[in-house]
Design a protein around this motif. Structure first.
Motif, short mmCIF file in Angstrom:
data_model
loop_
_atom_site.label_atom_id
_atom_site.label_comp_id
_atom_site.label_asym_id
_atom_site.label_seq_id
_atom_site.Cartn_x
_atom_site.Cartn_y
_atom_site.Cartn_z
N ARG A 109 9.70 -3.72 -16.10
CA ARG A 109 10.53 -4.91 -15.56
C ARG A 109 10.74 -4.68 -14.03
NH1 ARG A 109 15.59 -3.54 -16.89
NH2 ARG A 109 16.47 -5.72 -16.36
N TRP A 110 11.14 -3.71 -13.69
CA TRP A 110 11.28 -3.41 -12.15
C TRP A 110 10.18 -3.78 -11.07
CZ3 TRP A 110 15.79 -4.06 -9.90
CH2 TRP A 110 17.10 -3.96 -10.79
N GLN A 111 9.06 -3.49 -11.48
CA GLN A 111 7.84 -3.54 -11.16
C GLN A 111 7.60 -5.16 -10.80
OE1 GLN A 111 5.13 -1.00 -13.29
NE2 GLN A 111 4.60 0.18 -11.26
N ALA A 117 0.75 -1.36 -0.07
CA ALA A 117 0.16 0.11 0.20
C ALA A 117 0.76 1.19 0.13
CB ALA A 117 -0.89 0.07 1.31
N TYR A 118 2.08 1.20 0.59
CA TYR A 118 2.94 2.36 0.72
C TYR A 118 3.42 2.74 -0.66
CZ TYR A 118 6.99 5.03 2.08
OH TYR A 118 8.04 6.16 2.37
N LYS A 119 3.66 1.58 -1.43
CA LYS A 119 4.08 2.12 -2.93
C LYS A 119 2.98 2.94 -3.50
CE LYS A 119 5.82 -2.66 -3.31
NZ LYS A 119 5.54 -3.81 -4.09
N ALA A 120 1.73 2.56 -3.23
CA ALA A 120 0.59 3.48 -4.12
C ALA A 120 0.46 4.81 -3.21
CB ALA A 120 -0.61 2.66 -3.93
N ALA A 121 0.66 4.77 -1.92
CA ALA A 121 0.42 5.93 -1.30
C ALA A 121 1.37 7.11 -1.64
CB ALA A 121 0.29 5.64 0.39
N LEU A 166 -9.14 0.14 -9.00
CA LEU A 166 -7.90 -0.65 -9.34
C LEU A 166 -7.46 -1.44 -8.09
CD1 LEU A 166 -6.22 1.81 -11.51
CD2 LEU A 166 -7.51 -0.15 -12.25
N SER A 167 -7.06 -2.51 -8.13
CA SER A 167 -6.05 -3.43 -7.13
C SER A 167 -4.61 -3.30 -7.76
CB SER A 167 -6.63 -4.45 -6.70
OG SER A 167 -6.78 -5.51 -7.67
N GLN A 168 -3.84 -4.12 -7.09
CA GLN A 168 -2.22 -4.03 -7.40
C GLN A 168 -1.59 -2.94 -7.43
OE1 GLN A 168 -0.76 -7.16 -7.65
NE2 GLN A 168 -2.69 -8.09 -7.11
N SER A 169 -0.72 -2.92 -6.63
CA SER A 169 0.07 -1.55 -6.37
C SER A 169 0.73 -1.19 -7.70
CB SER A 169 1.39 -1.75 -5.25
OG SER A 169 2.06 -2.53 -5.86
N GLY A 170 1.05 -2.01 -8.20
CA GLY A 170 2.05 -1.43 -9.75
C GLY A 170 1.12 -0.83 -10.83
N VAL A 171 -0.36 -1.61 -10.81
CA VAL A 171 -1.17 -1.04 -11.65
C VAL A 171 -1.71 0.33 -11.16
CG1 VAL A 171 -3.50 -1.33 -12.81
CG2 VAL A 171 -1.97 -3.16 -12.42
N ILE A 172 -1.93 0.50 -9.89
CA ILE A 172 -2.35 1.72 -9.21
C ILE A 172 -1.31 2.99 -9.67
CG2 ILE A 172 -2.90 2.96 -7.27
CD1 ILE A 172 -3.69 0.20 -5.97
N GLN A 173 0.11 2.43 -9.35
CA GLN A 173 1.31 3.41 -9.77
C GLN A 173 1.06 3.74 -10.99
OE1 GLN A 173 4.72 0.92 -8.47
NE2 GLN A 173 5.09 2.67 -7.22
N THR A 189 11.17 7.51 -10.60
CA THR A 189 9.93 6.89 -11.34
C THR A 189 9.31 5.95 -10.47
OG1 THR A 189 10.88 4.98 -12.46
CG2 THR A 189 11.12 7.01 -13.61
N ILE A 190 8.20 5.54 -10.75
CA ILE A 190 7.44 4.50 -10.06
C ILE A 190 7.98 3.06 -9.90
CG2 ILE A 190 5.25 5.44 -10.32
CD1 ILE A 190 4.68 3.50 -12.62
N ALA A 191 9.13 2.83 -10.83
CA ALA A 191 10.14 1.72 -10.59
C ALA A 191 10.71 1.97 -9.22
CB ALA A 191 11.12 1.54 -11.55
N ASP A 192 11.25 2.82 -8.84
CA ASP A 192 12.06 3.13 -7.37
C ASP A 192 10.77 3.09 -6.41
OD1 ASP A 192 14.63 4.26 -8.59
OD2 ASP A 192 13.47 5.37 -9.80
N LEU A 193 9.59 3.79 -6.61
CA LEU A 193 8.72 3.77 -5.48
C LEU A 193 8.05 2.42 -5.26
CD1 LEU A 193 7.04 7.12 -6.31
CD2 LEU A 193 8.98 6.67 -4.69
N SER A 194 8.24 1.49 -6.37
CA SER A 194 7.82 0.18 -6.20
C SER A 194 8.84 -0.47 -5.16
CB SER A 194 7.51 -0.63 -7.51
OG SER A 194 7.23 -1.77 -7.22
#
Ligand SMILES: N[C@@H](CCC(=O)N[C@@H](CS)C(=O)NCC(=O)O)C(=O)O
Length: 211
Positions: free
Chosen positions: A94-96, A14-18, A64-71, A157-162
């Motif tokens: 790739r990183w997600q 959840a933190y990745k999305a938040a 939406l669910s799944q943190s990567g999709v939300i990101q 990017t969201i790769a880092d935040l994942s």
């Protein structure tokens, strides 16, 4: 309309999305999910997410669910923290995917097993196995960050935040920043991003609340 994120403080997924929402500048609000009292298993929650997992994001009629999709959704909507080319987008994915399987997929379960399950119920064999698998993941991440600031681009990017999702938590799960200098420097850069907040400052619910 304010975006809602169903979450709880202990959840690195959840933190990745938040954190993505917070750094994107979009208007959002957390909706507390009482995971430790079984909320993700209720019919009410399963109606929102049949997978029974946090995070879930609701933006108007989009759920939406799944943190990567939300990101991905947040970066597209805000025009921030995403790719600037097709090649970068593939690298972010790739990183997600790697994070979901090899890093967060292990770290989340290991941290849960080591900290949030009553001691007699902890699975020590699983702890050793996951700790061993995670060491390889930390090696991969540390190696990827040698000589570069960010994973998939020359900017955050969201790769880092994942990939950072579990690494800011202080409950022990065998990860020591001091052991991995490139990861350590990268986490410092993320934490220095304007607007950055730690998990328990961004989402409701924490071990302190349950003590
Ligand atoms: N791949 C998913 C993982 C989500 C996940 O495992 N969420 C946990 C909390 S960190 C959860 O809600 N688990 C509920 C359960 O297993 O019953 C994502 O990235 O969103």
């Amino acid at each position: 309309m304010t975006i809602k994120l169903y979450c709880f403080g202990e959840s690195g997924n959840a933190y990745k999305a938040a954190l993505t929402l917070e750094l994107s500048g979009l208007e959002w609000q957390p909706e507390f999910v009482d995971f430790f009292n079984g909320a993700t298993r209720t019919a009410e929650f399963r109606a929102i997410n049949p997978m029974g997992e946090v995070p879930v994001m609701i933006d108007g009629d989009i759920t939406l669910s799944q943190s990567g999709v939300i990101q991905d959704y947040i970066s597209s909507k805000s025009g921030k923290l995403g790719a600037r080319s097709a090649a970068e987008r593939r690298d972010i994915l790739r990183w997600q995917f790697w994070d979901n399987q090899k890093l967060s997929g292990m770290a989340g379960v290991l941290r849960f097993n080591m900290n949030f399950i009553p001691e007699p119920k902890r699975n020590m064999g699983a702890i050793d196995f996951m700790a061993m698998r995670l060491k390889s993941a930390y090696r991969v991440l540390d190696g990827a960050l040698a000589g570069r600031s960010w994973l998939a681009s020359d900017q955050l990017t969201i790769a880092d935040l994942s990939c950072c999702g579990y690494l800011f938590y202080t409950e022990p799960f065998g990860f020591e920043r001091a052991d991995w200098p490139n990861i350590d420097g990268w986490l410092t850069r993320i934490a220095q991003t304007p607007g950055f907040k730690l998990p328990y400052d961004l989402m409701p619910g924490s071990p302190a609340d349950r003590a």
